[in-house]
Design a protein around this motif. Structure first.
Motif, short mmCIF file in Angstrom:
data_model
loop_
_atom_site.label_atom_id
_atom_site.label_comp_id
_atom_site.label_asym_id
_atom_site.label_seq_id
_atom_site.Cartn_x
_atom_site.Cartn_y
_atom_site.Cartn_z
N PHE A 82 0.83 -1.19 0.00
CA PHE A 82 0.00 0.00 0.00
C PHE A 82 0.86 1.24 0.00
CE2 PHE A 82 -2.60 -3.29 1.86
CZ PHE A 82 -3.81 -3.11 1.23
N ARG A 83 0.42 2.18 -0.76
CA ARG A 83 1.06 3.48 -0.82
C ARG A 83 0.80 4.23 0.50
NH1 ARG A 83 1.95 6.09 -5.69
NH2 ARG A 83 0.96 4.35 -6.71
N HIS A 84 1.81 4.85 1.04
CA HIS A 84 1.63 5.65 2.25
C HIS A 84 0.92 6.94 1.90
CE1 HIS A 84 2.43 7.49 6.10
NE2 HIS A 84 2.94 8.52 5.48
N SER A 85 0.01 7.36 2.76
CA SER A 85 -0.71 8.60 2.54
C SER A 85 -0.97 9.25 3.88
CB SER A 85 -2.03 8.34 1.80
OG SER A 85 -2.83 7.47 2.55
N GLU A 86 -1.45 10.47 3.85
CA GLU A 86 -1.77 11.19 5.08
C GLU A 86 -3.24 11.57 5.08
OE1 GLU A 86 0.11 11.71 7.61
OE2 GLU A 86 2.09 11.21 6.82
#
Ligand SMILES: [Zn+2]
Length: 108
Positions: A82-86
């Motif tokens: 999974f792509r890291h996001s905020e």
């Protein structure tokens, strides 16, 4: 139909870089190989060939932050992450949700 991806450059070679929660995934699409480095690592360092892993395709989920790396041509061996996001729902987990799974190839 895929989203625009951030591009990293090292010299004349353009890599596709995806940051997941704990790793940076560097895809060398020209040579069909990728590697994972810790977020603290330096992507620009030259690395020996054996540190690269061959891959046969990169699929981005359109409805989530997930992505799938095909480890063989038929797509029976896949690596999901999974792509890291905020804010990031995945950082809340104990470990990065990266598992090799056998599934039906996407679109296949
Ligand atoms: Zn995260």
């Amino acid at each position: 139909m895929s989203r625009a991806q951030p591009k990293g450059t090292t010299g004349a070679v353009a890599y596709e870089v995806i940051e997941s929660c704990h790793s940076r995934w560097v895809f060398d699409s020209h040579r069909g190989r990728f590697r994972r480095v810790p977020l603290a690592g330096d992507v620009d360092l030259p690395v020996p060939d054996e540190e690269w892993t061959d891959y046969f395709g990169l699929e981005h989920s359109l409805d989530s932050d997930g992505f799938v790396v095909k480890l063989n041509e038929s797509g029976s061996r896949l690596l999901r992450s999974f792509r890291h996001s905020e804010p990031c729902p995945h950082c809340a987990e104990d470990a990065e949700a990266t598992t090799e799974v056998a599934v039906t190839p996407i679109g296949g």
